[in-house]
Design a protein around this motif. Structure first.
Motif, mmCIF file in Angstrom:
data_model
loop_
_atom_site.group_PDB
_atom_site.id
_atom_site.type_symbol
_atom_site.label_atom_id
_atom_site.label_comp_id
_atom_site.label_asym_id
_atom_site.label_seq_id
_atom_site.Cartn_x
_atom_site.Cartn_y
_atom_site.Cartn_z
ATOM 1 N N ALA A 168 -32.286 5.883 -14.541
ATOM 2 C CA ALA A 168 -31.880 5.851 -15.949
ATOM 3 C C ALA A 168 -32.157 4.484 -16.578
ATOM 4 N N SER B 268 -35.906 3.970 -17.198
ATOM 5 C CA SER B 268 -36.344 4.742 -18.365
ATOM 6 C C SER B 268 -35.913 4.055 -19.656
ATOM 7 N N TYR B 269 -34.680 3.535 -19.668
ATOM 8 C CA TYR B 269 -34.172 2.848 -20.853
ATOM 9 C C TYR B 269 -34.954 1.564 -21.118
ATOM 10 N N ASP C 175 -38.351 2.332 -22.588
ATOM 11 C CA ASP C 175 -38.269 2.669 -24.014
ATOM 12 C C ASP C 175 -38.103 1.409 -24.866
#
Length: 513
Positions: free
Chosen positions: A163, A166-167, A170
């Motif tokens: 997670a 992925s953050y 971004d």
């Protein structure tokens, strides 16, 4: 014959009369004495009776007073006894109350002990049930408790890493798309919100006079006034054919301002002689020091910066009379402070700290002494000595990359310093190099023993060295001039030639009282 008889009879009669008179007087004296003695005896008896009565009265009074005091003591004793009895009864009551409380505490302690034993039994029962449940779970899952815990931690760690990655991806993608554009917007907006004028410092000041007659008074007999003025201020006074003007030449703006104000007061007062010149120059020098402090305080108030150390306030005031590559140093510091505050607020940081760091970033250029350190490092050390916060000190010391930047304030101050100095016409490289060369000239001569003051004048073409008359004689003064000249030739680079003038002056001062 009868006459003789008569005379004899008369004499006898007179003698008898005298005898009788004396006898009578003696008899009367004894009677009076007895009367007086009797009266004295009676009066003594009366006095004795009075004294006896008085003694009896005094005795009665003493007895009454003793009885009264005895009664008072008896009353106090009785009062103390009653108070003691009352206190004793209170103590008895308190003792009985304490005994009752001890009994209650003992019973409560017994109840708590019974409850504690019950809780201990329940705790043991819960532990037994927990072990039974854990054994059952381990039997069903085929894993021990530690193995299950490690497996759960590993699973949660892998999920969190996935997670987070992925953050981060971004955010990085979004930053790549918008960072350049946002940075340009912040810089442009900061520059547009700060407007300032371009200032170029010169090394000369023109002093205007009403008439050319004053020039002769300023020069004085055989030039003694102008020499005294140059020696007191360290500024070259150029009196030429320029109408109604005198040129003050010197690289230090503070000295030029002192010379200008001193000349103004001397011309207005009309009394121009060496003693008066020294008095006025000293007075003006104190006024300039007060103005420097006032300028520092006013600058801090205008920028909303509070709690500055008095030494920092004085250095901020001195910036008014210094330049950095031709740009006024105080104006540059104010501009950098405002730019830093705007940029920090745009980035969501503390604008007050940024403004404080921006104002103080060049204080290393106006120290009281001249150590061999870069001005950023020297400014950082001064700020640390004045108890500034670590992030402020780091921003001061790192704005030229001499040390590592550890806070976000440091790059903001560095960028805003570059913005303020990069404006067209803001700076001239030659002025800074020129001032540094003149400072080096003065410091080189000041390093010799016996030298009191040094002044670089005529744009660095002449160095005047004032020595103590009690430390150096005339022959040593000539040798000192040659040694300074050789050292300048070996260690410094300069255009043309430099004239070294060593001044040795002896003064005899006395006072008429």
């Amino acid at each position: 014959m009868y006459a003789a008889i008569y005379v004899a009879i008369a004499v006898v009669a007179l003698a008898v009369g005298s005898f009788v008179t004396i006898a009578v007087q003696k008899a009367m004296g004894r009677s009076r004495a007895k009367t007086i003695i009797d009266e004295a005896m009676r009066e003594g008896e009366v006095i004795r009776q009075k004294e006896l009565l008085k003694g009896r009265e005094e005795g009665i009074k003493i007895k009454d007073e003793a009885e009264r005091q005895a009664n008072q003591r008896l009353q106090r004793v009785q009062s103390s006894e009653s108070k003691m009895k009352q206190r004793e009864s209170q103590l008895n009551q308190q003792q009985s109350e304490n005994a009752r409380q001890r009994n209650e505490l003992e019973s409560m302690r017994q109840r708590l002990g019974a409850e504690e034993s019950v809780l201990e039994q329940r705790k043991e029962e819960l532990e037994r049930l927990k072990r039974t449940a854990q054994d059952t779970l381990e039997h069903i899952s085929g894993l021990s408790a530690d193995e299950a815990k490690e497996k759960l931690v590993e699973t949660m760690k892998d999920e969190a890493k996935t997670a987070a990655q992925s953050y981060i991806n971004d955010i990085m993608d979004d930053a790549r798309m918008t960072a350049n554009k946002e940075a340009k917007r912040i810089v442009i907006q900061s520059i547009q919100r700060v407007a300032t004028e371009t200032a170029i410092e010169n090394s000369v000041t023109v002093f205007h006079i009403d008439s050319d007659e004053i020039k002769g008074r300023i020069i004085g007999r055989e030039g003694r006034n102008i020499r005294a003025l140059e020696a007191a201020t360290g500024i070259e006074i150029i009196v030429d054919d320029t109408p109604e003007a005198i040129v003050l030449s010197g690289f230090d703006p503070v000295r030029r301002e002192i010379a200008r104000l001193a000349l103004h007061q001397l011309v207005a007062d009309g009394r121009i002689h060496p003693a008066r010149i020294e008095e006025v120059v000293n007075k003006v020098r104190k006024q300039i020091e007060e103005e420097i402090n006032e300028t520092g305080k006013r600058t801090a108030i205008d920028l909303g910066i509070h709690g500055l150390h008095p030494d920092l306030i004085r250095m901020i005031g001195k910036m008014k009379y210094r330049s950095s590559y031709g740009q006024n140093l105080l104006q540059h510091a104010r501009e950098t402070a405002n730019l830093s505050a705007i940029m920090a607020s745009e980035l969501g940081l503390n604008p007050k700290k940024a403004r404080r760091a921006g104002l103080l970033h060049d204080i290393g250029k106006v120290p009281d002494e001249e150590p061999e350190l870069p001005h950023a490092i020297l400014g950082m050390k001064i700020a640390e000595r004045c108890k500034e916060k670590p992030e402020i000190c780091n921003a001061i010391g790192a704005h030229h990359d001499e040390i590592e930047q550890t806070t976000l304030l440091a790059p903001i101050v560095q960028v805003c310093d570059a913005i303020s100095g990069a404006r067209p016409g803001a700076r001239r490289e030659i002025v800074e190099a020129y001032i540094k060369r003149l400072n080096d000239l003065e410091q080189l001569a000041l390093s010799y023993p016996g030298v009191i003051k040094t002044y670089a004048i005529q744009a660095g073409r002449e160095l005047r060295v004032i020595v103590g008359a009690d430390k150096i004689d005339d022959a040593q003064a000539e040798n000192l001039s040659n040694e300074i000249a050789r050292k300048i030739q070996d260690e410094m680079t300069y255009p043309g030639q430099v004239k070294i003038t060593v001044i040795r002056e002896t003064r005899a001062v006395s006072f008429a009282k």
